[in-house]
Write a protein that holds these residues in place. Structure first.
Motif, PDB file in Angstrom:
ATOM      1  N   THR A 137       0.822  -1.219   0.000  1.00 17.19           N
ATOM      2  CA  THR A 137       0.000   0.000   0.000  1.00 17.19           C
ATOM      3  C   THR A 137       0.858   1.273   0.000  1.00 17.19           C
ATOM      4  O   THR A 137       0.381   2.328  -0.393  1.00 17.19           O
ATOM      5  CB  THR A 137      -0.935   0.029   1.222  1.00 17.19           C
ATOM      6  OG1 THR A 137      -0.149  -0.244   2.381  1.00 17.19           O
ATOM      7  CG2 THR A 137      -2.029  -1.024   1.098  1.00 17.19           C
ATOM      8  N   LYS A 138       2.128   1.144   0.440  1.00 21.38           N
ATOM      9  CA  LYS A 138       2.978   2.337   0.497  1.00 21.38           C
ATOM     10  C   LYS A 138       3.898   2.477  -0.710  1.00 21.38           C
ATOM     11  O   LYS A 138       4.828   3.293  -0.681  1.00 21.38           O
ATOM     12  CB  LYS A 138       3.806   2.309   1.781  1.00 21.38           C
ATOM     13  CG  LYS A 138       2.942   2.500   3.013  1.00 21.38           C
ATOM     14  CD  LYS A 138       3.786   2.637   4.256  1.00 21.38           C
ATOM     15  CE  LYS A 138       2.910   2.802   5.490  1.00 21.38           C
ATOM     16  NZ  LYS A 138       3.463   2.023   6.630  1.00 21.38           N
ATOM     17  N   ALA A 139       3.653   1.700  -1.751  1.00 24.34           N
ATOM     18  CA  ALA A 139       4.509   1.765  -2.942  1.00 24.34           C
ATOM     19  C   ALA A 139       4.607   3.192  -3.473  1.00 24.34           C
ATOM     20  O   ALA A 139       3.623   3.929  -3.461  1.00 24.34           O
ATOM     21  CB  ALA A 139       3.942   0.842  -4.018  1.00 24.34           C
ATOM     22  N   GLY A 140       5.803   3.562  -3.930  1.00 21.04           N
ATOM     23  CA  GLY A 140       6.038   4.916  -4.407  1.00 21.04           C
ATOM     24  C   GLY A 140       5.384   5.206  -5.741  1.00 21.04           C
ATOM     25  O   GLY A 140       5.115   6.364  -6.072  1.00 21.04           O
ATOM     26  N   LEU A 141       5.149   4.176  -6.535  1.00 15.10           N
ATOM     27  CA  LEU A 141       4.507   4.359  -7.833  1.00 15.10           C
ATOM     28  C   LEU A 141       3.545   3.202  -8.083  1.00 15.10           C
ATOM     29  O   LEU A 141       3.926   2.036  -7.999  1.00 15.10           O
ATOM     30  CB  LEU A 141       5.568   4.410  -8.950  1.00 15.10           C
ATOM     31  CG  LEU A 141       5.042   4.514 -10.391  1.00 15.10           C
ATOM     32  CD1 LEU A 141       4.176   5.762 -10.581  1.00 15.10           C
ATOM     33  CD2 LEU A 141       6.202   4.536 -11.390  1.00 15.10           C
ATOM     34  N   LYS A 142       2.284   3.544  -8.333  1.00 11.71           N
ATOM     35  CA  LYS A 142       1.261   2.527  -8.581  1.00 11.71           C
ATOM     36  C   LYS A 142       0.642   2.743  -9.959  1.00 11.71           C
ATOM     37  O   LYS A 142       0.193   3.848 -10.259  1.00 11.71           O
ATOM     38  CB  LYS A 142       0.154   2.607  -7.528  1.00 11.71           C
ATOM     39  CG  LYS A 142       0.641   2.388  -6.101  1.00 11.71           C
ATOM     40  CD  LYS A 142      -0.496   2.488  -5.109  1.00 11.71           C
ATOM     41  CE  LYS A 142       0.014   2.320  -3.686  1.00 11.71           C
ATOM     42  NZ  LYS A 142      -1.082   2.408  -2.693  1.00 11.71           N
ATOM     43  N   ILE A 143       0.641   1.696 -10.754  1.00 15.38           N
ATOM     44  CA  ILE A 143       0.062   1.774 -12.093  1.00 15.38           C
ATOM     45  C   ILE A 143      -1.110   0.789 -12.170  1.00 15.38           C
ATOM     46  O   ILE A 143      -0.999  -0.342 -11.697  1.00 15.38           O
ATOM     47  CB  ILE A 143       1.108   1.375 -13.168  1.00 15.38           C
ATOM     48  CG1 ILE A 143       2.396   2.202 -13.043  1.00 15.38           C
ATOM     49  CG2 ILE A 143       0.510   1.468 -14.569  1.00 15.38           C
ATOM     50  CD1 ILE A 143       2.310   3.643 -13.499  1.00 15.38           C
ATOM     51  N   PHE A 144      -2.217   1.226 -12.747  1.00 15.84           N
ATOM     52  CA  PHE A 144      -3.338   0.323 -13.004  1.00 15.84           C
ATOM     53  C   PHE A 144      -3.504   0.245 -14.515  1.00 15.84           C
ATOM     54  O   PHE A 144      -3.916   1.194 -15.171  1.00 15.84           O
ATOM     55  CB  PHE A 144      -4.622   0.846 -12.342  1.00 15.84           C
ATOM     56  CG  PHE A 144      -5.728  -0.181 -12.313  1.00 15.84           C
ATOM     57  CD1 PHE A 144      -5.726  -1.194 -11.360  1.00 15.84           C
ATOM     58  CD2 PHE A 144      -6.758  -0.139 -13.238  1.00 15.84           C
ATOM     59  CE1 PHE A 144      -6.736  -2.158 -11.331  1.00 15.84           C
ATOM     60  CE2 PHE A 144      -7.780  -1.086 -13.212  1.00 15.84           C
ATOM     61  CZ  PHE A 144      -7.771  -2.096 -12.254  1.00 15.84           C
ATOM     62  N   MET A 145      -3.099  -0.914 -15.072  1.00 12.49           N
ATOM     63  CA  MET A 145      -3.072  -1.111 -16.531  1.00 12.49           C
ATOM     64  C   MET A 145      -4.333  -1.793 -17.009  1.00 12.49           C
ATOM     65  O   MET A 145      -4.661  -2.873 -16.533  1.00 12.49           O
ATOM     66  CB  MET A 145      -1.899  -2.036 -16.864  1.00 12.49           C
ATOM     67  CG  MET A 145      -0.692  -1.345 -17.411  1.00 12.49           C
ATOM     68  SD  MET A 145       0.611  -2.554 -17.729  1.00 12.49           S
ATOM     69  CE  MET A 145       0.103  -3.158 -19.332  1.00 12.49           C
ATOM     70  N   THR A 146      -4.983  -1.198 -17.988  1.00 14.89           N
ATOM     71  CA  THR A 146      -6.152  -1.848 -18.565  1.00 14.89           C
ATOM     72  C   THR A 146      -6.018  -1.903 -20.084  1.00 14.89           C
ATOM     73  O   THR A 146      -5.111  -1.315 -20.669  1.00 14.89           O
ATOM     74  CB  THR A 146      -7.449  -1.074 -18.244  1.00 14.89           C
ATOM     75  OG1 THR A 146      -7.319   0.237 -18.798  1.00 14.89           O
ATOM     76  CG2 THR A 146      -7.674  -0.984 -16.760  1.00 14.89           C
ATOM     77  N   ALA A 147      -6.938  -2.618 -20.706  1.00 16.85           N
ATOM     78  CA  ALA A 147      -7.114  -2.633 -22.165  1.00 16.85           C
ATOM     79  C   ALA A 147      -8.476  -3.286 -22.358  1.00 16.85           C
ATOM     80  O   ALA A 147      -8.946  -4.008 -21.468  1.00 16.85           O
ATOM     81  CB  ALA A 147      -6.017  -3.451 -22.844  1.00 16.85           C
ATOM     82  N   THR A 148      -9.116  -3.056 -23.466  1.00 16.58           N
ATOM     83  CA  THR A 148     -10.424  -3.676 -23.708  1.00 16.58           C
ATOM     84  C   THR A 148     -10.264  -5.196 -23.701  1.00 16.58           C
ATOM     85  O   THR A 148      -9.180  -5.718 -23.981  1.00 16.58           O
ATOM     86  CB  THR A 148     -10.977  -3.258 -25.083  1.00 16.58           C
ATOM     87  OG1 THR A 148     -10.040  -3.683 -26.090  1.00 16.58           O
ATOM     88  CG2 THR A 148     -11.175  -1.758 -25.174  1.00 16.58           C
ATOM     89  N   SER A 149     -11.348  -5.918 -23.399  1.00 12.79           N
ATOM     90  CA  SER A 149     -11.236  -7.378 -23.355  1.00 12.79           C
ATOM     91  C   SER A 149     -10.944  -7.928 -24.750  1.00 12.79           C
ATOM     92  O   SER A 149     -10.289  -8.953 -24.911  1.00 12.79           O
ATOM     93  CB  SER A 149     -12.499  -8.010 -22.761  1.00 12.79           C
ATOM     94  OG  SER A 149     -13.622  -7.702 -23.546  1.00 12.79           O
TER      95      SER A 149
END
Ligand code: C5P
Length: 222
Positions: A137-149
């Motif tokens: 939870t304390k990560a310095g950089l968080k990425i949420f990667m998506t793409a269409t199904s």
């Protein structure tokens, strides 16, 4: 001091695995494929005849998972109880079962410590569904990667074809959507972007562009 952590979360087939591997390589950091731990739990349970509905049994399997990640010629070889299961854990059947075992909070708790132990110097790139929301939870950089199904199914089929495995596009797409559904709607650690994550729609981005984007973000944050 805590080691720096970059988390990459998102639905299956978004390319997180490829991106995190490349990113970890370029940064010279460690890499955690948390999905592999759920896949290994599912495979070990299948080998020991434990039902995918037996939460207590599955938690014991997760707790005692006898797994080693061996670096060999730049590839990670995954050993489960002396068997090389690197390929065996990548089947759709194991993936589907992984998403079933992953819905149980006792299984998730059993794997928590094992995952956090990967966060050592010089740093960690962590790939999964709840890396930014639960595990780091304390990560310095968080990425949420998506793409269409549709795009994710296209990528998965290309990956399978490259390995010489036949795949039916519609079936792969249906499996991806079923897995998304289960991952997003479970009570424990559902698939959701952390409030402080950068959301990245990669539908029209190349792998290289995604890696470069994240590298730049990491640099900007020092
Ligand atoms: O990413 P991968 O397809 O290998 O993950 C397999 C399954 O493991 C996912 O569908 C998800 O249900 C589960 N998983 C999870 N939390 C993670 C990583 C994977 O619940 N951090």
């Amino acid at each position: 001091v805590d080691a720096p952590v970059i988390t990459l979360d998102g639905p299956g087939g978004a390319g997180k695995g490829t991106v995190s591997t490349l990113l970890a390589e370029r940064l010279g950091w460690h890499f955690l494929d948390s999905g592999a731990l759920y896949r290994l739990t599912a495979l070990a349970a299948m080998n020991h005849g434990i039902e995918m509905t037996n939460e207590a049994g599955l938690a014991v399997v997760a707790e005692h998972l006898d797994v080693t990640f061996v670096q060999q010629d730049g590839e990670t070889v995954i050993m489960l109880e002396n068997d090389n299961v690197t390929e065996a854990i990548r089947t759709e059947e194991v993936g589907t079962n992984a998403s079933k075992v992953a819905a149980f909070s006792r299984v998730r708790d059993a794997l928590l410590k094992r995952q956090r132990a990967f966060a050592v110097q010089p740093g960690l790139v962590a790939d999964g569904r709840d890396m930014g929301t639960v595990v780091f939870t304390k990560a310095g950089l968080k990425i949420f990667m998506t793409a269409t199904s549709h795009e994710r199914a296209r990528r998965r089929v290309a990956q399978l074809t490259a390995k010489g495995i036949e795949a039916d596009f519609d079936q792969v797409k249906a499996d991806i959507e079923e897995r998304d559904e289960r991952d997003m709607n479970r009570k424990t650690a559902p698939l959701v972007a952390a409030s402080d994550a950068i959301e990245l729609d990669t539908t029209e981005m190349s792998i290289e562009a995604v890696v470069r984007f994240i590298e730049q973000e990491a640099k900007n944050r020092g």
